[in-house]
Design an enzyme around this catalytic site. Structure first.
Site, PDB file in Angstrom:
ATOM      1  N   GLU A 154     -13.546 -28.663   3.039  1.00 49.69           N
ATOM      2  CA  GLU A 154     -13.671 -30.123   3.097  1.00 49.69           C
ATOM      3  C   GLU A 154     -12.876 -30.555   4.315  1.00 49.69           C
ATOM      4  O   GLU A 154     -11.660 -30.670   4.276  1.00 49.69           O
ATOM      5  CB  GLU A 154     -13.128 -30.727   1.806  1.00 49.69           C
ATOM      6  CG  GLU A 154     -13.615 -32.133   1.565  1.00 49.69           C
ATOM      7  CD  GLU A 154     -12.496 -33.137   1.688  1.00 49.69           C
ATOM      8  OE1 GLU A 154     -12.503 -33.863   2.701  1.00 49.69           O
ATOM      9  OE2 GLU A 154     -11.628 -33.170   0.815  1.00 49.69           O
ATOM     10  N   CYS A 162     -10.013 -38.685   4.638  1.00 48.42           N
ATOM     11  CA  CYS A 162     -11.141 -38.039   5.308  1.00 48.42           C
ATOM     12  C   CYS A 162     -12.368 -38.927   5.196  1.00 48.42           C
ATOM     13  O   CYS A 162     -13.297 -38.799   5.980  1.00 48.42           O
ATOM     14  CB  CYS A 162     -11.379 -36.642   4.756  1.00 48.42           C
ATOM     15  SG  CYS A 162     -11.625 -36.671   3.005  1.00 48.42           S
TER      16      CYS A 162
HETATM   17  C1  UN1 Z   1      -9.640 -37.023   1.320  1.00 55.26           C
HETATM   18  O1  UN1 Z   1      -9.297 -37.919   2.094  1.00 55.26           O
HETATM   19  O2  UN1 Z   1      -9.440 -35.814   1.612  1.00 55.26           O
HETATM   20  O3  UN1 Z   1     -13.273 -40.800  -1.677  1.00 55.26           O
HETATM   21  C2  UN1 Z   1     -10.250 -37.247  -0.002  1.00 55.26           C
HETATM   22  C3  UN1 Z   1     -12.080 -40.955  -1.414  1.00 55.26           C
HETATM   23  C4  UN1 Z   1     -11.063 -40.238  -2.256  1.00 55.26           C
HETATM   24  C5  UN1 Z   1     -10.878 -38.849  -1.777  1.00 55.26           C
HETATM   25  C6  UN1 Z   1     -10.549 -38.685  -0.320  1.00 55.26           C
HETATM   26  N1  UN1 Z   1     -11.494 -40.239  -3.631  1.00 55.26           N
HETATM   27  O4  UN1 Z   1     -11.702 -41.691  -0.516  1.00 55.26           O
END
Ligand code: UN1
Length: 511
Positions: A268, A302
């Site tokens: 990821e 992310c």
């Molecule tokens: C991340 O930033 O690695 O959808 C995960 C989202 C969160 C997860 C982010 N539930 O923004």
């Protein structure tokens, strides 16, 4: 700025069982690790929260050996019995939600509401995994051979390596760990070196649940750098799956090593998430969604919104409203309930943001709002809006900071082409009240991302769906739906209950 975080932190740390100095590895017992002390700093104040002795020579091997042993026992527990452990873990997390949420805020710098939200995400994952523990379904097929039965079943896979990033220091572990646990796997967790205390606190809670149930020590922890932990873990042939969250550069390096030993990786990696706002959109809704997605977590998700594509009819108005909204974002201590945006994680992150903005200016982009360090000093920055002509090279890069690139377009085909023109493919969204535009965005020729939303932003996904993305985001899927399958090994079984031995495909082989 002076925030009396140390006082606030002391009680929280004490209640979570964290001392001034702590061992950095758990494998049923806490190891007297031999590595360098790692200081965990509060990004809001710069103060040291506590220190952790990282994993040194030989420590990784001890954690890995226990994970292998724990797997041998754990895989013989029934899946619903494993679910019961996860149910109890979810309950423990409920009891400690407030303290854990504060710890996430203290160590990662995110605002308290998001810190608490992250702990809630762990609890939700536990609940989901408990249900899953009775639903690890395999298919049954009709055999082409008479008096034969064919079906598939899913077995535990082995120890799983979990590498997590600072920005979701606990939830991403839970996406993996809750599911891996009910699947019958043991784990070795390498938390980010920027958030080791979160790793410690969660592992202490998990330890109590394991001990109370006489369960094997499946929740291993190894705090350390890539030389002492990351490298050996990723190369370890006893660990069939490596699940890693982080940069594209990191994922590429991990992917190579894991694929060379023919292991599985679940990656990821970076996102560069776009939102398209059409002329017919509900602008109030769009504005609120963009604000949360671009400024929330100081742009360090992310899934953060990094590119905003505006149809020309509403572009000026949206820009005006965005500048107004950005002006009123309250920046400061993440533990103050009035704060909307805390600091970046560290000085390096601030430097990266400033460097990206220099590049923006060199390439011909214009800073519309922000663009500087914040007057609060330290790791605080201004949330920033940049007018970026289509094709500005920097818009293809992920900078882990609150920079939002604004680009105008004429029609939806052009917007989708622009949207898909970056190397990453995590999350995406369109704002429109036109069903044709919405469906066009979701069609096979629409968004090329792992997540595609209509009239909600790019971040803040629920755990029930599979989470992850395409292209350089790495292709992995975690959390809900059928993501559990990667944590198990599939076996196709055929049983002949007759007296003949017919061969498939009509092959004859008689003497
Ligand atoms: C991340 O930033 O690695 O959808 C995960 C989202 C969160 C997860 C982010 N539930 O923004």
């Amino acid at each position: 700025m002076t925030v009396d975080t140390q006082a606030a932190a002391t009680d929280v740390l004490r209640r979570l069982g964290i001392n001034e100095e702590n061992p950095g590895a758990f494998c049923g017992t806490w190891l007297d690790t031999s590595g360098e002390p790692l200081e965990s700093r509060n990004p809001a104040s710069g103060e040291v929260l506590a220190s952790v002795r990282a994993v040194g020579e030989g420590d990784y091997e001890r954690v890995a050996a226990v994970a292998v042993e724990a797997f041998e026992t754990w895989r013989q527990w029934t899946a619903p019995a494993r679910g019961e452990i996860v149910r109890q873990l979810g309950n423990e997390l409920r009891l400690h939600k407030e303290d854990l949420g504060r710890l996430v805020s203290l160590e990662a710098g995110k605002v308290l509401s998001e810190g608490l939200g992250e702990v809630q995400e762990m609890i939700d994952m536990a609940d989901l995994a408990v249900g899953m523990s009775r639903q690890l379904y395999g298919l049954s097929m009709h055999s082409e051979r008479p008096q034969h039965r064919m079906y598939e079943q899913w077995h535990p896979l082995g120890p799983v390596g979990i590498v997590t990033a600072f920005n979701f220091p606990v939830a991403v572990w839970a996406w993996n760990a809750m599911v891996a646990a009910i699947c019958g796997d043991s784990m070795i967790w390498k938390p980010s070196q920027k958030t080791p205390l979160c790793g410690l606190a969660i592992t202490r809670i998990a330890e109590r649940v394991l001990t109370a149930n006489d369960a094997p020590p499946i929740f291993g922890l190894a705090v350390g750098d890539r030389h002492q932990v990351g490298g050996p873990l990723v190369a370890d042939r006893r660990v069939p799956l490596i699940s890693a969250t982080g940069s594209v550069t990191m994922g590429r390096a991990i992917g190579k090593v894991v694929s060379d030993r023919l292991g599985r990786s679940l990656l990821e990696l970076g996102g560069n998430n776009g939102i398209i706002v059409m002329d017919d959109a509900d602008l109030d809704l769009s504005l609120r969604a963009v604000l949360f997605a671009a400024v929330g977590t100081a742009g360090q998700r992310c899934t953060s919104n990094r590119r905003l594509l505006l149809q020309r009819g509403i572009a000026d108005e949206m820009k005006r409203r965005l500048v107004d909204a950005y002006q009123s974002v309250r920046i400061g201590d993440p533990l103050d309930p009035a704060t909307l945006m805390g600091p970046l994680i560290d000085e390096n992150a601030v430097d990266d943001m400033m460097r990206a903005l220099d590049t923006v200016r060199q390439q011909g982009g214009t800073v519309l709002y922000g663009g500087e360090r914040h007057e609060l000093g330290g790791c605080y920055v201004q949330p920033t809006l940049v007018e970026a002509p289509a094709g500005l090279p920097i818009t293809c890069e992920e900078t882990f900071a609150p920079i939002l690139y604004l680009t105008e377009f004429d029609d939806l085909d052009e917007a989708i082409a622009l949207h898909n023109s970056v190397p990453q493919g995590l999350s995406s969204a369109i704002f429109t009240l036109n069903v044709r535009s919405a469906e066009r965005f979701l069609a096979a020729t629409g968004s090329d991302c792992g997540i595609a939303n209509v009239n909600i932003g790019t971040s803040g996904a629920e755990i029930g769906g599979a989470f992850g993305g395409e292209k350089e985001t790495g292709g992995g899927r975690e959390a809900g739906s059928d993501s559990w399958k990667i944590y198990m090994r599939r076996q196709t079984c055929t049983i002949n209950w007759g007296t003949e031995l017919p061969l498939a495909q009509g092959v004859e082989f008689d003497v």
